[in-house]
Design an enzyme around this catalytic site. Structure first.
Site, mmCIF file in Angstrom:
data_model
loop_
_atom_site.group_PDB
_atom_site.id
_atom_site.type_symbol
_atom_site.label_atom_id
_atom_site.label_comp_id
_atom_site.label_asym_id
_atom_site.label_seq_id
_atom_site.Cartn_x
_atom_site.Cartn_y
_atom_site.Cartn_z
ATOM 1 N N ILE A 16 0.821 -1.215 0.000
ATOM 2 C CA ILE A 16 0.000 0.000 0.000
ATOM 3 C C ILE A 16 0.858 1.270 0.000
ATOM 4 O O ILE A 16 0.455 2.295 -0.550
ATOM 5 C CB ILE A 16 -1.025 -0.007 1.167
ATOM 6 C CG1 ILE A 16 -2.113 1.023 0.909
ATOM 7 C CG2 ILE A 16 -0.376 0.222 2.520
ATOM 8 C CD1 ILE A 16 -2.889 0.817 -0.362
ATOM 9 N N SER A 38 11.662 0.795 7.504
ATOM 10 C CA SER A 38 11.144 -0.532 7.206
ATOM 11 C C SER A 38 12.263 -1.517 7.468
ATOM 12 O O SER A 38 13.446 -1.193 7.265
ATOM 13 C CB SER A 38 10.705 -0.580 5.730
ATOM 14 O OG SER A 38 9.619 -1.439 5.542
ATOM 15 N N ARG A 39 11.913 -2.739 7.902
ATOM 16 C CA ARG A 39 12.957 -3.691 8.281
ATOM 17 C C ARG A 39 13.798 -4.107 7.076
ATOM 18 O O ARG A 39 15.011 -4.271 7.177
ATOM 19 C CB ARG A 39 12.331 -4.934 8.903
ATOM 20 C CG ARG A 39 11.565 -4.671 10.187
ATOM 21 C CD ARG A 39 10.699 -5.869 10.511
ATOM 22 N NE ARG A 39 9.957 -6.303 9.327
ATOM 23 C CZ ARG A 39 9.275 -7.409 9.224
ATOM 24 N NH1 ARG A 39 9.200 -8.236 10.241
ATOM 25 N NH2 ARG A 39 8.627 -7.715 8.111
ATOM 26 N N LYS A 92 -5.599 1.695 7.728
ATOM 27 C CA LYS A 92 -6.684 0.878 8.263
ATOM 28 C C LYS A 92 -6.240 -0.576 8.316
ATOM 29 O O LYS A 92 -5.407 -0.972 7.501
ATOM 30 C CB LYS A 92 -7.973 1.028 7.453
ATOM 31 C CG LYS A 92 -7.847 0.803 5.953
ATOM 32 C CD LYS A 92 -7.525 -0.501 5.347
ATOM 33 C CE LYS A 92 -8.202 -1.765 5.705
ATOM 34 N NZ LYS A 92 -7.815 -2.875 4.775
ATOM 35 N N ASP A 170 -10.054 -7.871 6.713
ATOM 36 C CA ASP A 170 -9.106 -6.831 6.273
ATOM 37 C C ASP A 170 -9.713 -6.040 5.110
ATOM 38 O O ASP A 170 -9.771 -4.808 5.180
ATOM 39 C CB ASP A 170 -7.739 -7.423 5.906
ATOM 40 C CG ASP A 170 -6.798 -6.345 5.395
ATOM 41 O OD1 ASP A 170 -6.176 -5.658 6.223
ATOM 42 O OD2 ASP A 170 -6.741 -6.132 4.161
#
Ligand code: NAP
Length: 309
Positions: A16, A38-39, A92, A170
């Site tokens: 996303i 971010s990892r 969300k 989801d």
């Protein structure tokens, strides 16, 4: 337009972020994307960090973050950002539980920063007009159908099948986010049937029975649909029939197309966030997450065939 450009970072770089957040932030004059955390993933052309702690330790100039990692991992990051006086946009669903998002709301109030529990579907083109049209209607019955292919829309996403990943809710929570926004009375869950694949911790299908005032609201969510997706809400009222299709992008009243012109969902979402920041406000509506939690509380559970991607 805000007085000062908002320096923003994205956290949890996945589908996303790449599909919507990066192009939308780049297109809007209110924002400057200055970093990502971010990892594993990185975003080209900006500074990258492995987690939000490193990001906030290094960049005291960051004013806002968009938290886009899976919902099970959002609370700690949001708590960290709000405590540092940073405005927070939550993708969300806003969290893994209702109570954790309430805690974030209290923290944002304490710190005097904006918390936006975003629901992107509420910014779909037909939704605002649907809400206005329904405001003085008597609702007689509602049907919501949220059917799509998990293989198409969530390829390789393991978190979505784990506890807290919500499974078919989801996407289904997008429909609930529209229904709770446009219907003139609050929704109440009466019963639910949830179908869990034998090898998963989250449901692949759900049937909900709700009430809006005295009207029946029937919800069908299905993730195993391999044809075209159906993201629709149909409302029978004393004024006629209103239908939102394509996730709220199309509005029909008594079969006639009434869809207004409009920008894409994430432009509306980010414009709303900058407005909240300018006005020192938060927007945290938990009703779609609460109904989802209610379905897990009240729903009967059926085990169905194991599901493999
Ligand atoms: P995704 O592709 O799996 O991306 C999420 C990213 O978060 C991962 O790539 C991962 O990047 C990072 N992450 C951090 N901690 C993680 C953990 N413990 N497990 C897994 N990933 C972790 O998911 P997405 O589709 O972007 O969805 C993210 C959120 O956006 C969800 O809440 C979803 O409901 C919402 N959303 C998705 C869509 C859509 O079309 N996919 C549409 C609207 C909203 P690193 O490995 O680099 O850390």
């Amino acid at each position: 337009m805000v007085d000062q450009v908002i320096k923003i970072a994205v956290v949890g770089v996945g589908k996303i972020v790449r599909d919507q957040h990066l192009p939308t932030i780049a297109a809007l004059p209110d924002y400057e994307l200055v970093a990502a955390a971010s990892r594993n993933a990185t975003v080209e052309g900006i500074e990258n960090f492995q987690d939000i702690d490193a990001l906030l330790d290094a960049r005291a100039d960051i004013q806002a973050v968009a938290l886009c990692m899976p919902p099970q991992h959002r609370f700690v990051a949001a708590q960290r950002a709000l405590s540092a006086g940073v405005h927070v946009l939550l993708e969300k669903p806003p969290g893994a539980t209702v109570s954790e998002v309430q805690q974030l709301q209290y923290l944002a109030n304490d710190k005097g920063v904006s918390l936006f529990a975003s629901w992107h579907s509420r910014h779909a083109t037909g939704v605002a007009l649907a809400k206005r049209w329904l405001a003085d209607a008597t609702i007689e019955a509602v049907q919501m159908r949220w059917h799509e292919s998990v293989r198409k829309w969530h390829p390789g996403q393991e978190w979505i099948w784990q506890a807290g990943g919500l499974g078919v809710f989801d996407p289904g929570i997008n429909g609930l986010s529209i229904a709770t926004h446009i219907l003139p009375s609050a929704l109440r869950l009466c019963s639910a049937e949830l179908a869990f694949p034998a090898n998963k911790q989250a449901p692949i299908a759900a049937q909900l029975s709700m009430r809006c005032g005295t009207a029946d609201v029937a919800v069908s969510m299905d993730w195993a649909t391999e044809g075209a997706e159906q993201w629709e809400i149909c409302c029978q009222t004393d004024k006629g029939q209103l239908k939102l299709a394509e996730g709220g992008a199309i509005l029909q009243i008594d079969g006639n197309d009434m869809t207004p012109d409009g920008a894409c969902e994430y432009v509306g979402l980010y414009n709303h966030f900058s407005g909240l920041i300018s006005n020192s406000q938060s927007d945290v509506d938990l009703s779609p997450l609460q109904l989802t939690a209610d379905a897990f509380l009240l729903g009967s559970r059926q085990t169905v065939d194991a599901f493999y991607d």
